[in-house]
Design an enzyme around this catalytic site. Structure first.
Site, PDB file in Angstrom:
ATOM      1  N   THR A  12      14.622  70.706   7.907  1.00  0.00           N
ATOM      2  CA  THR A  12      15.526  71.253   8.923  1.00  0.00           C
ATOM      3  C   THR A  12      16.336  72.450   8.422  1.00  0.00           C
ATOM      4  OG1 THR A  12      17.331  69.740   8.339  1.00  0.00           O
ATOM      5  CG2 THR A  12      15.802  68.996  10.043  1.00  0.00           C
ATOM      6  N   ASP A  13      16.512  72.552   7.108  1.00  0.00           N
ATOM      7  CA  ASP A  13      17.475  73.538   6.597  1.00  0.00           C
ATOM      8  C   ASP A  13      17.112  74.994   6.926  1.00  0.00           C
ATOM      9  OD1 ASP A  13      18.908  71.448   5.606  1.00  0.00           O
ATOM     10  OD2 ASP A  13      18.302  71.713   3.521  1.00  0.00           O
TER      11      ASP A  13
ATOM     12  N   THR B 287      12.784  66.740   4.908  1.00  0.00           N
ATOM     13  CA  THR B 287      13.334  65.380   4.836  1.00  0.00           C
ATOM     14  C   THR B 287      12.415  64.372   5.498  1.00  0.00           C
ATOM     15  OG1 THR B 287      15.600  66.150   4.802  1.00  0.00           O
ATOM     16  CG2 THR B 287      15.260  63.935   5.619  1.00  0.00           C
TER      17      THR B 287
ATOM     18  N   SER C 200      12.463  72.759   2.689  1.00  0.00           N
ATOM     19  CA  SER C 200      12.391  74.069   3.363  1.00  0.00           C
ATOM     20  C   SER C 200      13.263  75.124   2.688  1.00  0.00           C
ATOM     21  CB  SER C 200      12.714  73.947   4.846  1.00  0.00           C
ATOM     22  OG  SER C 200      14.080  73.722   5.051  1.00  0.00           O
TER      23      SER C 200
HETATM   24  N1  ASP Z   1      16.542  69.849   2.592  1.00  0.00           N
HETATM   25  C1  ASP Z   1      15.709  69.392   3.681  1.00  0.00           C
HETATM   26  C2  ASP Z   1      14.752  70.517   4.052  1.00  0.00           C
HETATM   27  O1  ASP Z   1      15.143  71.443   4.692  1.00  0.00           O
HETATM   28  C3  ASP Z   1      16.546  69.000   4.824  1.00  0.00           C
HETATM   29  C4  ASP Z   1      15.812  68.453   6.016  1.00  0.00           C
HETATM   30  O2  ASP Z   1      14.618  68.515   6.175  1.00  0.00           O
HETATM   31  O3  ASP Z   1      16.511  67.900   6.900  1.00  0.00           O
HETATM   32  O4  ASP Z   1      13.619  70.470   3.677  1.00  0.00           O
END
Ligand code: ASP
Length: 324
Positions: free
Chosen positions: A85-86, A12, A54
């Site tokens: 973050t995922d 993100t 991710s």
């Molecule tokens: N879908 C995103 C990822 O994990 C979520 C994030 O980065 O917060 O790449």
């Protein structure tokens, strides 16, 4: 001034809106340009390792990140890895075990809101990560919302809140206070010589139990060539026994007889596994299962992938899972 390398992987933090929602596009160079204050305390370089959400990362990507750190290690004082973050808890755990005794700070970070959005948490998180990377505290950590968490203790608990990650079963390793990182007593520093465990055994499965689940699922998994099966049981780590029509004990015995490491862990987030407390745990252990201790699922998966390359011995693995 400390030399810090940003290894960008997507997420993100680097995303922009596209036809199908957020998708990583922003380059590492652009992210660094948005944080001119970094130049006040470090010399910056960057590498664009990948640009992925991710959810699309594989163990191969963990190996690439670890390989980059190992290769560039002597040239830099620290590393920041920007990441979605995922699945960051899996990557943080994997890097923690792959980069054993890393003698530099390796700090993962990301954001809940893209860096180009005025509401972003990405700038603050990057700033914290760079401060930690410049702090001389060796080890793999995650920096998020002012907290620094040891790589193998990270868990994503919120999909939206800025405070997305918490430190599981140990205190956070540090906090951002003002423009400095204050490290707490639960530090994880290099205890020996750096070793890169860049081969992984990915034949690890996680089975989350549900009331009424057919134990035949575990037998079928045991026949599918997995080397370790982590059974995410209930409470202190219990599984259904002969008191239930869905008794898992024979399936555990079957898997163990086939040489499959069968680990009992818990669906609870905090306090870990205590197989010796209830009959439903004691009997699982007697059937040959081992305890996942107080590690998160992410850490168990990563640790097993590293360990299984070196040993498939039940006792050795049990010992290692109960160590820090
Ligand atoms: N879908 C995103 C990822 O994990 C979520 C994030 O980065 O917060 O790449």
């Amino acid at each position: 001034m400390k030399k810090i390398c940003l290894l960008a992987t997507g997420g993100t933090i680097a995303s922009e809106s596209g036809a199908n929602g957020l998708h990583p596009q922003v380059t590492a160079k652009h992210m660094l340009r948005m944080l001119p204050e970094l130049k006040e305390f470090c010399c910056l370089e960057y590498q664009e390792l990948m640009s992925l959400d991710s959810s699309n990362l594989l163990p191969e990507h963990w190996q690439r990140m670890a390989g980059a750190v190992a290769e560039l290690r002597q040239q830099f004082d620290g590393f920041v890895i920007s990441h979605g973050t995922d699945t960051m808890a899996y990557t943080a755990s994997a890097l923690y075990y792959i980069l054993e005794n890393i003698d530099r700070p390796v700090i993962l970070t990301g954001a809940q809101i893209p860096i180009e959005d005025p509401r972003t948490d990405g700038k603050r998180n990057l700033l914290t990560a760079f401060r930690a990377a410049a702090s001389e505290r060796a080890g793999v950590y995650l920096a998020f919302d002012g907290r620094i968490i040891a790589g193998n203790r990270v868990k994503k608990l919120y999909t939206e809140s800025f405070s997305a990650f918490l430190s599981i079963n140990v205190k956070p390793a540090g906090y951002m206070s003002g423009s400095r990182i204050s490290w707490t007593a639960t530090e994880h520093q290099a205890k020996g010589v750096f070793q890169l465990h860049d081969t992984l055994d990915t034949k690890v499965f996680v089975l989350k139990l549900l009331p009424g689940m057919d134990p035949e699922i575990l037998t079928a998994l045991a026949d599918r060539g997995y080397h370790a099966i982590i059974i995410e049981g209930y409470g202190s780590g219990g599984v259904p026994t002969a008191d239930s029509p869905k008794n898992f004990l024979p399936a555990i015995e079957y898997a163990v007889k086939k040489g499959i490491i069968s680990v009992c862990t818990t669906q609870c987030i905090y306090d870990g596994v205590h197989l010796d407390r209830y009959e439903v745990g004691v009997l699982a252990e007697k059937a040959g299962a081992i305890s996942g201790g107080n590690l998160t699922i992410e850490a168990l998966v990563a640790k097993l992938m590293v360990l299984l390359v070196e040993t498939r011995e039940r006792e050795d693995i049990q010992k290692a899972l109960l160590e820090e």
